[in-house]
Design a protein around this motif. Structure first.
Motif, PDB file in Angstrom:
ATOM      1  N   LEU A 140      -7.902  43.878 -39.152  1.00 35.18           N
ATOM      2  CA  LEU A 140      -7.863  43.272 -37.822  1.00 35.18           C
ATOM      3  C   LEU A 140      -8.077  44.314 -36.729  1.00 35.18           C
ATOM      4  O   LEU A 140      -8.752  44.049 -35.731  1.00 35.18           O
ATOM      5  CB  LEU A 140      -6.527  42.548 -37.618  1.00 35.18           C
ATOM      6  CG  LEU A 140      -6.303  41.853 -36.283  1.00 35.18           C
ATOM      7  CD1 LEU A 140      -7.360  40.771 -36.067  1.00 35.18           C
ATOM      8  CD2 LEU A 140      -4.916  41.245 -36.242  1.00 35.18           C
ATOM      9  N   ILE A 143     -11.912  44.835 -35.999  1.00 35.15           N
ATOM     10  CA  ILE A 143     -12.795  43.696 -35.731  1.00 35.15           C
ATOM     11  C   ILE A 143     -12.997  43.544 -34.225  1.00 35.15           C
ATOM     12  O   ILE A 143     -12.031  43.555 -33.465  1.00 35.15           O
ATOM     13  CB  ILE A 143     -12.212  42.401 -36.332  1.00 35.15           C
ATOM     14  CG1 ILE A 143     -12.188  42.515 -37.852  1.00 35.15           C
ATOM     15  CG2 ILE A 143     -13.010  41.179 -35.892  1.00 35.15           C
ATOM     16  CD1 ILE A 143     -11.573  41.343 -38.555  1.00 35.15           C
ATOM     17  N   THR A 144     -14.257  43.391 -33.835  1.00 28.07           N
ATOM     18  CA  THR A 144     -14.562  43.231 -32.413  1.00 28.07           C
ATOM     19  C   THR A 144     -14.967  41.801 -32.062  1.00 28.07           C
ATOM     20  O   THR A 144     -14.771  41.364 -30.933  1.00 28.07           O
ATOM     21  CB  THR A 144     -15.702  44.186 -32.005  1.00 28.07           C
ATOM     22  OG1 THR A 144     -16.828  43.949 -32.842  1.00 28.07           O
ATOM     23  CG2 THR A 144     -15.255  45.638 -32.125  1.00 28.07           C
ATOM     24  N   GLN A 146     -14.609  38.133 -31.412  1.00 27.60           N
ATOM     25  CA  GLN A 146     -13.397  37.392 -31.045  1.00 27.60           C
ATOM     26  C   GLN A 146     -13.093  36.260 -32.021  1.00 27.60           C
ATOM     27  O   GLN A 146     -11.938  36.037 -32.369  1.00 27.60           O
ATOM     28  CB  GLN A 146     -13.517  36.840 -29.619  1.00 27.60           C
ATOM     29  CG  GLN A 146     -12.236  36.234 -29.093  1.00 27.60           C
ATOM     30  CD  GLN A 146     -11.081  37.228 -29.050  1.00 27.60           C
ATOM     31  OE1 GLN A 146     -11.245  38.384 -28.679  1.00 27.60           O
ATOM     32  NE2 GLN A 146      -9.899  36.773 -29.441  1.00 27.60           N
ATOM     33  N   ARG A 149     -11.746  37.830 -35.083  1.00 23.81           N
ATOM     34  CA  ARG A 149     -10.430  38.382 -34.737  1.00 23.81           C
ATOM     35  C   ARG A 149      -9.359  37.289 -34.742  1.00 23.81           C
ATOM     36  O   ARG A 149      -8.258  37.482 -35.250  1.00 23.81           O
ATOM     37  CB  ARG A 149     -10.516  39.064 -33.374  1.00 23.81           C
ATOM     38  CG  ARG A 149      -9.339  39.890 -33.010  1.00 23.81           C
ATOM     39  CD  ARG A 149      -9.664  40.720 -31.767  1.00 23.81           C
ATOM     40  NE  ARG A 149      -8.597  41.614 -31.466  1.00 23.81           N
ATOM     41  CZ  ARG A 149      -8.292  42.717 -32.138  1.00 23.81           C
ATOM     42  NH1 ARG A 149      -9.016  43.060 -33.166  1.00 23.81           N
ATOM     43  NH2 ARG A 149      -7.288  43.467 -31.797  1.00 23.81           N
ATOM     44  N   TRP A 152      -8.601  36.270 -38.431  1.00 25.81           N
ATOM     45  CA  TRP A 152      -7.775  37.275 -39.111  1.00 25.81           C
ATOM     46  C   TRP A 152      -6.357  37.299 -38.533  1.00 25.81           C
ATOM     47  O   TRP A 152      -5.385  37.478 -39.275  1.00 25.81           O
ATOM     48  CB  TRP A 152      -8.420  38.660 -39.015  1.00 25.81           C
ATOM     49  CG  TRP A 152      -9.527  38.864 -40.006  1.00 25.81           C
ATOM     50  CD1 TRP A 152     -10.853  38.579 -39.829  1.00 25.81           C
ATOM     51  CD2 TRP A 152      -9.399  39.370 -41.329  1.00 25.81           C
ATOM     52  NE1 TRP A 152     -11.546  38.888 -40.973  1.00 25.81           N
ATOM     53  CE2 TRP A 152     -10.692  39.372 -41.904  1.00 25.81           C
ATOM     54  CE3 TRP A 152      -8.332  39.821 -42.096  1.00 25.81           C
ATOM     55  CZ2 TRP A 152     -10.938  39.816 -43.208  1.00 25.81           C
ATOM     56  CZ3 TRP A 152      -8.577  40.258 -43.388  1.00 25.81           C
ATOM     57  CH2 TRP A 152      -9.865  40.259 -43.932  1.00 25.81           C
ATOM     58  N   THR A 153      -6.223  37.110 -37.219  1.00 24.61           N
ATOM     59  CA  THR A 153      -4.896  37.092 -36.588  1.00 24.61           C
ATOM     60  C   THR A 153      -4.076  35.919 -37.103  1.00 24.61           C
ATOM     61  O   THR A 153      -2.887  36.069 -37.430  1.00 24.61           O
ATOM     62  CB  THR A 153      -5.024  37.011 -35.054  1.00 24.61           C
ATOM     63  OG1 THR A 153      -5.757  38.144 -34.588  1.00 24.61           O
ATOM     64  CG2 THR A 153      -3.664  36.980 -34.377  1.00 24.61           C
TER      65      THR A 153
END
Length: 170
Positions: A140, A143-144, A146, A149, A152-153
């Motif tokens: 995470l 990762i750029t 969004q 991201r 994964w979040t």
């Protein structure tokens, strides 16, 4: 004609067979690759790193040293050479390289399975889930995109909640 004791014996054997198959399936479901280690060593089938409090402390020290769990087919990086050379660290490397899920879809499947679990995790599954949480966190951070991201979040939060639920008193 089958008399009553033989009939119950047949039912009992069938039930036990189904029960054993179901429990083995449930155990293998969280980390299916644990039984398929590519290194070919019998001792590394279903590997686990922690066997004692000292091992748990060593794992904590290795993680604090900045261990990086790399993507598939890459080696684990333990920056502290002294820690990396300790006996038993090879099993940690096998767990991280060959057992942990590395694709988002596999980690999401794991998080989903964990959210449906009613019983406590085995110590092997707990260790692997913690290491998967570490891998997810490290991924995470890099990762750029969004959308990626966010995915994964969400998975990271699900893993954390599963571990938190497992640690909660009954």
């Amino acid at each position: 004609m089958i008399n009553m004791p033989q009939w119950w014996g047949v039912i009992t054997v069938v039930y036990l067979s189904v029960y054993v198959a179901a429990t083995q399936h449930r155990r293998a479901a969280l980390f299916p690759s644990a039984s398929r280690i590519r290194r070919g060593t019998y001792a590394l089938i279903d590997p686990v790193f922690q066997h004692s409090v000292e091992d748990a402390n060593l794992l904590f020290e290795i993680l604090l040293s900045g261990m990086q769990i790399a993507k598939e087919e890459e080696a684990v990086l333990i920056p502290d050479q002294e820690l990396a050379s300790l006996r038993g660290v090879d099993k940690l490397e096998v767990v991280c390289e060959d057992v942990l899920p590395k694709r988002l879809s596999d980690i999401r499947r794991l998080a989903s399975e964990l959210s449906r679990r009613r019983q406590a995790l085995s110590w092997r599954d707990f260790e692997r889930t913690v290491l998967t949480l570490v891998y997810t966190t490290q991924t995470l951070a890099n990762i750029t995109n969004q959308h990626q991201r966010d995915a994964w979040t969400d998975t990271l939060v699900q893993l954390f909640r599963a571990l938190q639920k497992d640690l909660a008193p009954p």
